[in-house]
Design a protein around this motif. Structure first.
Motif, PDB file in Angstrom:
ATOM      1  N   ARG A  74       0.839  -1.184   0.000  1.00  0.00           N
ATOM      2  CA  ARG A  74       0.000   0.000   0.000  1.00  0.00           C
ATOM      3  C   ARG A  74       0.878   1.238   0.000  1.00  0.00           C
ATOM      4  O   ARG A  74       1.814   1.343   0.796  1.00  0.00           O
ATOM      5  CB  ARG A  74      -0.916   0.019   1.223  1.00  0.00           C
ATOM      6  CG  ARG A  74      -2.011   1.086   1.135  1.00  0.00           C
ATOM      7  CD  ARG A  74      -2.853   1.143   2.392  1.00  0.00           C
ATOM      8  NE  ARG A  74      -2.136   1.839   3.462  1.00  0.00           N
ATOM      9  CZ  ARG A  74      -2.662   2.078   4.665  1.00  0.00           C
ATOM     10  NH1 ARG A  74      -3.884   1.654   4.940  1.00  0.00           N
ATOM     11  NH2 ARG A  74      -1.956   2.720   5.575  1.00  0.00           N
ATOM     12  N   GLY A  75       0.562   2.187  -0.888  1.00  0.00           N
ATOM     13  CA  GLY A  75       1.339   3.410  -0.988  1.00  0.00           C
ATOM     14  C   GLY A  75       0.600   4.596  -0.405  1.00  0.00           C
ATOM     15  O   GLY A  75      -0.276   4.452   0.455  1.00  0.00           O
ATOM     16  N   GLU A 110      -9.958   1.389  -2.422  1.00  0.00           N
ATOM     17  CA  GLU A 110     -10.432   2.010  -1.187  1.00  0.00           C
ATOM     18  C   GLU A 110     -10.128   1.118   0.010  1.00  0.00           C
ATOM     19  O   GLU A 110     -10.283  -0.106  -0.059  1.00  0.00           O
ATOM     20  CB  GLU A 110     -11.938   2.263  -1.267  1.00  0.00           C
ATOM     21  CG  GLU A 110     -12.495   2.969  -0.018  1.00  0.00           C
ATOM     22  CD  GLU A 110     -13.993   3.160  -0.081  1.00  0.00           C
ATOM     23  OE1 GLU A 110     -14.638   3.013   0.973  1.00  0.00           O
ATOM     24  OE2 GLU A 110     -14.518   3.439  -1.188  1.00  0.00           O
ATOM     25  N   GLU A 111      -9.680   1.748   1.074  1.00  0.00           N
ATOM     26  CA  GLU A 111      -9.416   1.009   2.313  1.00  0.00           C
ATOM     27  C   GLU A 111      -9.788   1.910   3.486  1.00  0.00           C
ATOM     28  O   GLU A 111      -9.238   3.007   3.642  1.00  0.00           O
ATOM     29  CB  GLU A 111      -7.935   0.602   2.393  1.00  0.00           C
ATOM     30  CG  GLU A 111      -7.636  -0.353   3.544  1.00  0.00           C
ATOM     31  CD  GLU A 111      -6.198  -0.847   3.504  1.00  0.00           C
ATOM     32  OE1 GLU A 111      -5.371  -0.318   4.284  1.00  0.00           O
ATOM     33  OE2 GLU A 111      -5.898  -1.758   2.696  1.00  0.00           O
ATOM     34  N   ASN A 112     -10.743   1.455   4.282  1.00  0.00           N
ATOM     35  CA  ASN A 112     -11.224   2.222   5.436  1.00  0.00           C
ATOM     36  C   ASN A 112     -11.697   3.620   5.043  1.00  0.00           C
ATOM     37  O   ASN A 112     -11.422   4.607   5.735  1.00  0.00           O
ATOM     38  CB  ASN A 112     -10.137   2.332   6.508  1.00  0.00           C
ATOM     39  CG  ASN A 112      -9.735   0.979   7.061  1.00  0.00           C
ATOM     40  OD1 ASN A 112     -10.580   0.077   7.192  1.00  0.00           O
ATOM     41  ND2 ASN A 112      -8.455   0.824   7.366  1.00  0.00           N
ATOM     42  N   GLY A 113     -12.367   3.683   3.891  1.00  0.00           N
ATOM     43  CA  GLY A 113     -12.958   4.945   3.461  1.00  0.00           C
ATOM     44  C   GLY A 113     -12.018   5.887   2.752  1.00  0.00           C
ATOM     45  O   GLY A 113     -12.407   7.011   2.406  1.00  0.00           O
ATOM     46  N   THR A 114     -10.776   5.459   2.520  1.00  0.00           N
ATOM     47  CA  THR A 114      -9.798   6.325   1.856  1.00  0.00           C
ATOM     48  C   THR A 114      -9.236   5.606   0.641  1.00  0.00           C
ATOM     49  O   THR A 114      -8.943   4.401   0.695  1.00  0.00           O
ATOM     50  CB  THR A 114      -8.645   6.692   2.808  1.00  0.00           C
ATOM     51  OG1 THR A 114      -9.180   7.325   3.972  1.00  0.00           O
ATOM     52  CG2 THR A 114      -7.647   7.618   2.139  1.00  0.00           C
ATOM     53  N   ASP A 115      -9.086   6.324  -0.456  1.00  0.00           N
ATOM     54  CA  ASP A 115      -8.474   5.759  -1.661  1.00  0.00           C
ATOM     55  C   ASP A 115      -6.954   5.791  -1.537  1.00  0.00           C
ATOM     56  O   ASP A 115      -6.363   6.852  -1.246  1.00  0.00           O
ATOM     57  CB  ASP A 115      -8.898   6.556  -2.900  1.00  0.00           C
ATOM     58  CG  ASP A 115     -10.282   6.147  -3.385  1.00  0.00           C
ATOM     59  OD1 ASP A 115     -10.766   5.090  -2.950  1.00  0.00           O
ATOM     60  OD2 ASP A 115     -10.871   6.900  -4.180  1.00  0.00           O
ATOM     61  N   TYR A 116      -6.321   4.627  -1.739  1.00  0.00           N
ATOM     62  CA  TYR A 116      -4.862   4.519  -1.743  1.00  0.00           C
ATOM     63  C   TYR A 116      -4.416   3.934  -3.068  1.00  0.00           C
ATOM     64  O   TYR A 116      -5.200   3.315  -3.809  1.00  0.00           O
ATOM     65  CB  TYR A 116      -4.378   3.600  -0.621  1.00  0.00           C
ATOM     66  CG  TYR A 116      -4.613   4.123   0.774  1.00  0.00           C
ATOM     67  CD1 TYR A 116      -3.691   4.958   1.394  1.00  0.00           C
ATOM     68  CD2 TYR A 116      -5.758   3.762   1.485  1.00  0.00           C
ATOM     69  CE1 TYR A 116      -3.900   5.436   2.679  1.00  0.00           C
ATOM     70  CE2 TYR A 116      -5.991   4.234   2.772  1.00  0.00           C
ATOM     71  CZ  TYR A 116      -5.058   5.069   3.362  1.00  0.00           C
ATOM     72  OH  TYR A 116      -5.270   5.536   4.635  1.00  0.00           O
TER      73      TYR A 116
END
Length: 696
Positions: A74-75, A110-116
């Motif tokens: 993940r970045g 998306e992860e926990n409501g945030t785009d990574y």
């Protein structure tokens, strides 16, 4: 399912030192599986076998290929990785480069409501046989040795010159290269009985080929063979062998095929003190002494040979000649030493340097005598015992310049006791001379008498105080003068009932250095030495099962004497265990009072301003203070804690019914003074606030 193979790897060397070999065995048990795991080589159990001339690793169930790997990273968040136009930023470019992928291959998720952004890296499976040469060479290089060497024209280092390598994956030879050698399928056997070379047809045959060449491949098997041989020797002689663990470990790792033999020496040598005979055999020749049913040394001894069992008689005779020469020396030295009284050697201690900045052993002896005299007075020893203690301190180091101890250093102190008796010194003096180096290690016996313990304490304390005075105290893990061990010995003697104060002993020892003209900051060194002892005592208590917060609670009351510290901690731990709820509540109540108190207001409470609840607390505090003081004076810490525990009810009622921070300044300050008195009662027992922090 992929084919599974056996990997065999052998490093053949010249004889590796015994203790280094034992260490390497333990290292390889971790190094080999770690090296295989690091490159994802699937494998089964790893078995390590070692002898003085070889290190062997056998690995079961090795796969053909490594496991393919897909790694997802993940970045940064998408809004950081891309600008408003959707172009990758420096953050995205750097992340992609660091993971070895193209920036175009980054994906959003998306992860926990945030785009990574995420990078996926795929590592293909590799042929294990192609990886093994570098992996196994790395194992060789990663073994840590106390001392290494180079040999011939090689640049590589190892404990001893490497003479052959075997590396096989089933029938396939793995071409490991090291120090100009390339691994093959030829091994070597016992140096004398079956030198070889011997062909290994497949990896699973390596151990059987080596063992057929008269090599016992494991440390455990060699020890078992030696113990079995010793048992036979004991039955044949009717004697009992002494097998010190350290010497046995060394002997186990000095031979590849051990053979137990029994030798004999002339009975006339038994007139020499047995300790010097045992030193000559155990320390110098690695022979094991034999004792009769009465525990007396016999003129038989055990030899563990690495030679040809068919030549046992010749080997035994050769070792008997060696023992005869060593014991002849010992007998000569002993008889020469006896020609002079022990007192005559004391002045020669001026020839032996104790420490460059602290003078000679003669100066150390004089300082120790002075400290022993002061400690004997403080302990109120009977006059005859006090005189014997001073005399023992005077003679304790004299044997260091005798012929026997110069040659056989491990018998220092012991030989001094023999020479003292031969010089018609009191038996108590001789015993103290023999004992004053005790305890020498963890679990060692303490000196048998109070006289011996006084001399041992003064001697060890002289070393500790002197080295701290010249800035040579222990640092980190470095303790070249074994001061920690000496401090633990002193604490053990104090806890065993030696009736002296550590603080007084330290002051007496430092005073001798002052009087001798050694320049140092007395107050600073005193503080360092006492802190050093406190730390040692704390470690001992913690190792004994005491809780750190209990220890901290007692230390907060500035307890310095190790015996007092141990007693208080023991009493507090016992009370805490027996009445956990009461003590938890008391600790909490103390913490509340301690947090609210204002030490600047003092403890002079105006009794006329107190209400009934406040008066109850005031009376309880006064009563507990008086009873706790008397209990402490009698060293009855359990009783003192019981008195403190009785304060729980009145302090609980106080906090339940009284508003401490009253709007009326006079009332508020009077209540704070009452809390100051409450907290002060604990000052000489324990800081329960420390325990409150550790309570659950």
């Amino acid at each position: 399912m992929a084919n599974l193979h056996t990997l065999a790897f052998e490093i053949g060397t010249e004889e590796i030192p015994a203790f280094d070999l034992h260490s390497a065995t333990g290292q390889l048990e971790k190094l080999v599986p770690a090296a295989l795991d690091a490159v994802r080589i699937p494998h089964g159990d790893v078995s390590i076998y070692t002898t003085p001339r070889r290190l062997i690793a056998i690995v079961a169930d090795v796969a053909d290929t490594t496991e393919a790997l897909e790694e997802v990273f993940r970045g940064p968040s998408a809004k950081i990785a891309f600008d408003e136009a959707g172009n990758p930023t420096k953050a995205a470019i750097g992340f992609a480069r660091g993971k070895g992928v193209d920036v175009a291959d980054l994906v959003r998720r998306e992860e926990n409501g945030t785009d990574y952004v995420f990078a996926t890296r795929t590592v293909a499976a590799s042929d294990v046989a192609e990886l093994l040469p570098s992996v196994l060479r790395g194992v060789i290089e990663d073994i840590s040795w106390p001392k290494s060497c180079r040999w011939g024209a090689t640049r590589e280092y190892f404990s001893r010159p490497v003479r052959w390598l075997v590396a096989m994956l089933d029938e396939r030879v793995i071409p490991v290269e090291f120090a100009g050698l390339t691994a093959g399928n030829l091994t070597y056997g016992h140096r004398f009985l079956a030198p070889g070379p011997h062909e290994v047809k497949t990896a699973s045959d390596l151990l059987s080929v080596v063992e057929a060449a008269h090599v016992v491949t494991s440390e455990a098997a060699r020890e078992a063979a030696i113990r079995a041989g010793v048992a036979l020797a004991e039955r044949a002689t009717g004697a009992r062998a002494e097998l010190p663990a350290k010497t046995l470990l060394e002997v186990v790792n000095l031979c590849e095929q051990p053979t137990v033999l029994v030798g004999t020496f002339d009975e006339e040598f038994l007139r020499v003190p047995e300790e010097i005979i045992v030193d000559a055999m155990l320390m110098h020749q690695r022979y094991f002494p034999l004792y009769n049913e009465a525990g007396k040394l016999t003129n038989n001894f055990i030899v563990v040979s690495n030679g040809n069992p068919e030549c046992a008689a010749t080997i035994t005779q050769g070792n008997e000649r060696v023992v005869r020469a060593r014991l002849s020396d010992a007998k000569f030295f002993y008889e020469e030493d006896l020609k002079r009284p022990l007192e005559a050697y004391v002045d020669r201690l001026d020839e032996v340097v104790f420490q460059e900045s602290l003078g000679t052993m003669k100066a150390k002896t004089e300082r120790t005598e002075r400290v022993v005299k002061k400690l004997a007075e403080a302990a109120e020893l009977p006059a005859d015992e006090a005189a014997d203690a001073v005399r023992a301190a005077h003679l304790a180091k004299a044997d260091l310049v005798t012929n026997a101890v110069v040659e056989f250093t491990s018998v220092q102190g012991i030989m001094g006791s023999y020479y003292a008796l031969a010089s018609n010194e009191h038996a108590r003096v001789a015993q103290a001379i023999a004992d004053h180096y005790r305890p020498r290690f963890a679990g060692d016996e303490l000196p048998a008498t109070t006289v011996g313990r006084l001399v041992a304490t003064a001697d060890k304390l002289d070393t500790i105080c002197g080295l701290f005075a010249v800035g040579q105290g222990p640092t980190g893990s470095s303790d070249p003068f074994a001061l920690r061990r000496s401090a633990i010995g002193i604490v053990n003697m104090l806890q065993a009932g030696l009736p002296v104060s550590l603080v007084q002993a330290v002051d007496a020892s430092l005073a001798t250095y002052q009087d001798a003209g050694v320049q140092f900051d007395v107050a600073a060194v005193r503080e360092q030495v006492l802190a050093f002892f406190t730390t040692r005592t704390t470690v001992m208590l913690r190792d004994g099962g005491a809780s750190q917060d209990t220890i901290d609670a007692v230390l907060a009351c500035d307890v310095v004497e190790p015996v007092e510290l141990a007693r208080r901690v023991s009493a507090l731990e016992a009370a805490r265990a027996n009445e956990p709820e009461t003590f938890a509540n008391l600790a909490t109540a103390f913490a509340r009072a301690n947090n609210l108190r204002d030490s600047k207001l003092g403890v002079d409470v105006d009794e006329s301003m107190l209400c009934e609840v406040e008066q109850a607390l005031s009376c309880a505090v006064a009563q507990a203070e008086d009873r706790a003081r008397r209990a402490l004076a009698e060293n009855d810490y359990a009783c003192a804690l019981t008195e403190l525990a009785a304060l729980r009810k009145p302090i609980d009622e106080f906090f339940e019914q009284i508003m401490v921070m009253d709007e009326n300044v006079a009332v508020r300050e009077n209540r704070l003074r009452l809390l100051n008195r409450f907290v002060a009662v604990f000052a000489n027992v324990a800081d329960f606030g420390k325990m409150a922090k550790g309570s659950k």
